[in-house]
Design an enzyme around this catalytic site. Structure first.
Site, mmCIF file in Angstrom:
data_model
loop_
_atom_site.group_PDB
_atom_site.id
_atom_site.type_symbol
_atom_site.label_atom_id
_atom_site.label_comp_id
_atom_site.label_asym_id
_atom_site.label_seq_id
_atom_site.Cartn_x
_atom_site.Cartn_y
_atom_site.Cartn_z
ATOM 1 N N GLY A 10 0.833 -1.208 0.000
ATOM 2 C CA GLY A 10 0.000 0.000 0.000
ATOM 3 C C GLY A 10 0.862 1.250 0.000
ATOM 4 C CG PHE A 11 0.232 6.088 0.465
ATOM 5 C CD1 PHE A 11 1.346 6.738 -0.035
ATOM 6 C CD2 PHE A 11 -0.501 6.684 1.491
ATOM 7 C CE1 PHE A 11 1.734 7.975 0.476
ATOM 8 C CE2 PHE A 11 -0.129 7.911 1.998
ATOM 9 C CZ PHE A 11 1.000 8.555 1.498
ATOM 10 C CG ASP A 31 -0.725 -5.611 0.053
ATOM 11 O OD1 ASP A 31 -0.339 -4.549 0.567
ATOM 12 O OD2 ASP A 31 -1.810 -5.698 -0.575
ATOM 13 C CE1 TYR A 149 -10.250 2.580 8.161
ATOM 14 C CE2 TYR A 149 -10.254 4.920 8.663
ATOM 15 C CZ TYR A 149 -9.574 3.781 8.320
ATOM 16 O OH TYR A 149 -8.213 3.830 8.134
ATOM 17 C CE LYS A 153 -7.457 0.737 10.579
ATOM 18 N NZ LYS A 153 -6.185 0.001 10.532
#
Ligand code: UDP
Length: 324
Positions: A10-11, A31, A149, A153
């Protein structure tokens, strides 16, 4: 160190991989490429200290073997971006909760150090800015998809801290505040890659709402060095840290700065939230981190200014081959 990075394609993950490789660590990535990209790691293919596993972080057998073979885990695999969360709530909740359950259960078997990446989203609608790690978290109601979200988390955070308390798992929680930089895609709604690409194409720059909402953007290279700094501090274990920048900018000002720095002719347009996301979407007016805690423990000070960040993202998207 032998480092396992979940979500390493990912980023943020891929920048963390680069920083660890540069330190001389041996790096293993898992990933599923659902939002990450192999392209973020192509420059490391064949590197003797780098290994890649294409799999879902919920695959307990695979994750167990990878965890056994490392000293430290950075857990970044998660559903990302407000847009994805609003559009695919089931997947978001399942990925974020089940993936972390598997990872923590495996890490607890051998007491591996785990750094769990959470989000500033958990502060929700709190007006207690700048947000402190010990402050109250104020979430909107459960019919508004966005909050799933933060909730998923938060459950991850509770679980990591519970493992620390009950089984002595050396777990650290970080809350990332609007991390940005090269390799971030605009596909999941993130504002800086979207504005930069809109400006470079001379398309309208889409400011949601009236643009008075503000954010503090953390440069990904500063963010990953903060994460590495925490791993090295035993006092960080069992605790929560904000990571980001305290340079605050309104989204309207951001649009103007992007337009100016790209020399674009784009007009800046305002799009009502209900049109941009789902009806009844709730945004937070301000989101600023209190960075005193991490800076006390590790000396962390973000180095990049917003202008530095924008220059690097503009350069990234100007590079000929970049199409988002
Ligand atoms: N935003 C915007 N235009 C866009 C994308 C985002 O005005 O094309 C706004 C968004 O409503 C929010 C801010 O920019 O107020 C940051 O959005 P992003 O999705 O990057 O991160 P968030 O802070 O919502 O997690």
């Amino acid at each position: 160190m032998k480092v396992l990075i979940t979500g390493g394609a990912g980023f943020i993950g891929s920048h963390l991989v680069d920083a660890c490789i540069q330190r001389g660590d041996q790096v293993s990535v898992i990933d599923d490429l659902s939002t990450g990209s192999r392209q973020n790691l192509t420059h490391l293919e064949g590197h003797p200290n780098f290994a890649f596993t294409l799999d879902d972080v919920r695959n307990q057998t695979v994750v167990g073997a990878l965890v056994d073979d490392c000293d430290v885990v950075f857990h970044l695999a998660a559903a990302v971006g407000v847009r994805l969360v609003v559009e695919n709530p089931v997947k978001t909740i399942e990925t974020n909760v089940q993936g972390t359950e598997v990872l923590l259960a495996e890490a607890a078997k051998t007491g591996k150090v785990v750094l769990l990446t959470s989000t500033s989203e958990v502060y929700g609608l709190s007006a207690d800015v700048p947000f402190q790690e010990e402050g109250n978290l104020v979430l909107g109601n459960s019919k508004k998809g966005r909050w799933s979200y933060a909730c998923s988390k938060l459950l991850d955070e509770f679980l990591a801290l519970a493992y620390h308390r009950e089984q002595d798992l050396p777990a650290i929680v970080v809350r990332l505040f609007n991390t940005v930089g090269p390799r971030q895609t605009g596909r999941y709604g993130m504002v800086i890659p979207r504005f930069v690409q809109q400006a470079l194409r001379n398309e309208p720059i889409t400011v949601y709402g009236d643009g008075s909402q503000s954010r503090c953007f953390g440069f990904v290279k500063d963010v990953v060095s903060a994460m590495i700094g925490l791993i090295e501090k035993p006092a960080a274990r069992g605790d929560i840290f904000n990571i980001g920048s305290s340079e605050e900018v309104s989204i309207q000002e951001l649009a103007e700065q992007v337009r100016e720095m790209t020399g674009s002719d784009s007009e800046i347009v305002h799009v009502p939230y209900d049109q941009a996301y789902a009806e009844g979407f709730e945004d937070m007016p301000r989101r600023t981190p209190d960075l005193a805690k991490i800076s006390r423990l590790t000396g962390y000070q973000p180095e990049a200014t917003l202008a530095d960040i924008l220059s690097s993202v503009i350069a990234y998207y100007r590079a000929a081959s970049r199409v988002d």
